[in-house]
Design an enzyme around this catalytic site. Structure first.
Site, PDB file in Angstrom:
ATOM      1  N   ASP A  30       0.607   5.688   1.570  1.00 40.06           N
ATOM      2  CA  ASP A  30      -0.146   6.735   2.246  1.00 40.06           C
ATOM      3  C   ASP A  30      -0.400   7.927   1.327  1.00 40.06           C
ATOM      4  O   ASP A  30      -1.373   8.652   1.502  1.00 40.06           O
ATOM      5  CB  ASP A  30       0.599   7.179   3.507  1.00 40.06           C
ATOM      6  N   LYS A  54      -5.785   8.464  -1.486  1.00 39.79           N
ATOM      7  CA  LYS A  54      -4.334   8.509  -1.329  1.00 39.79           C
ATOM      8  C   LYS A  54      -3.638   9.207  -2.510  1.00 39.79           C
ATOM      9  O   LYS A  54      -2.421   9.388  -2.476  1.00 39.79           O
ATOM     10  CB  LYS A  54      -3.778   7.080  -1.186  1.00 39.79           C
ATOM     11  N   GLY A  59       0.818  -1.201   0.000  1.00 41.00           N
ATOM     12  CA  GLY A  59       0.000   0.000   0.000  1.00 41.00           C
ATOM     13  C   GLY A  59       0.853   1.253   0.000  1.00 41.00           C
ATOM     14  O   GLY A  59       2.076   1.212  -0.156  1.00 41.00           O
ATOM     15  N   GLU A  79       9.639  -2.516   3.943  1.00 43.81           N
ATOM     16  CA  GLU A  79       8.856  -2.387   2.716  1.00 43.81           C
ATOM     17  C   GLU A  79       9.722  -1.881   1.569  1.00 43.81           C
ATOM     18  O   GLU A  79       9.639  -2.393   0.444  1.00 43.81           O
ATOM     19  CB  GLU A  79       7.681  -1.432   2.953  1.00 43.81           C
TER      20      GLU A  79
END
Length: 232
Positions: free
Chosen positions: A89, A126, A87, A108
């Protein structure tokens, strides 16, 4: 399942469908990525997928993958990562990212950068015109270096603040045993330059700017009460 979770599931399913049998898969962190990992687990259980190996980016990914029966390996055990799903932000029009809301951005970035294809799964909220518009920039810091790093981030024009725990006394501690400083920058005109400058500060392990790493961005939205997925 409400419309937002249906949308996250649709994005996760779309990413999971890109995984093929025999692949080594980077398994990211966060609520939308959880949906992708669950979809991979379901495909494994049904026999639709076979012989995959997961490289987790956090304790969250490890626990969930074990629950779903996804075999896990470390970077020492694989020659390459075929695909990573994670994912973000914030995502800008150049597919640059800010990550680290879950304080897992160091692992990550390592896994996502090594992947031959990195797929970002996000909801439309986002997507931003410029990084730093809605989200603070996370910086992972060795505990002994908090004060000098805070001064250095201020000198770069940032407004740093130590991230404190929720339902926990004291600061957030990362999977590596470090702390996180969240930094507000009024403007990030050159994300690649800022990424390097911050990482060159002694005591900084990694920051949440992911520049030139993402290959595909899958964006979920809710239109007329129904989930939809589009690709950037």
């Amino acid at each position: 399942m409400d419309a937002v979770n249906q949308m996250k599931k649709a994005v996760g399913d779309a990413a999971a469908q890109r995984v093929k049998s025999g692949m080594v898969v980077g398994l990211g962190t966060g609520s939308t990525t959880v949906m992708a990992i669950k979809a991979i687990g379901e495909r494994l259980a049904s026999g639709d997928l076979k012989d995959i190996k997961g490289v987790p980016t956090s304790f969250q990914a490890i626990v969930l993958s074990r629950e779903l029966g996804i075999p896990l390996v470390s970077l020492d055990e694989v020659e390459k990562i075929d695909i990573a799903i994670d994912g973000a932000d914030e995502v800008d029009p150049q597919k640059n990212l800010i990550k680290g809301g879950g304080a897992a951005h160091t692992q990550e970035k390592l896994v996502d950068s090594l992947a031959e294809e990195f797929i970002v799964v996000v909801d439309s909220g986002k997507i931003v015109d410029k990084l730093g518009s809605t989200f603070l920039l996370p910086v992972e810091v060795m505990p002994m270096a908090i004060t000098p790093v805070t001064r250095a981030l201020t000198a770069l024009g940032g407004q740093p603040e130590l991230r404190m725990g929720v339902k926990k006394a004291g600061p957030v501690v990362t999977d590596q045993g470090n702390l996180v400083i969240d930094v507000k920058f009024n403007d990030i005109p050159n994300p690649a330059e800022l990424e390097m400058k911050i990482n060159n500060i002694p005591g900084v392990l990694e920051n949440g700017l992911f520049v030139g790493v993402a290959d595909i961005v899958l964006i979920g939205d809710v239109i007329d009460g129904q989930p939809s997925v589009r690709e950037m």
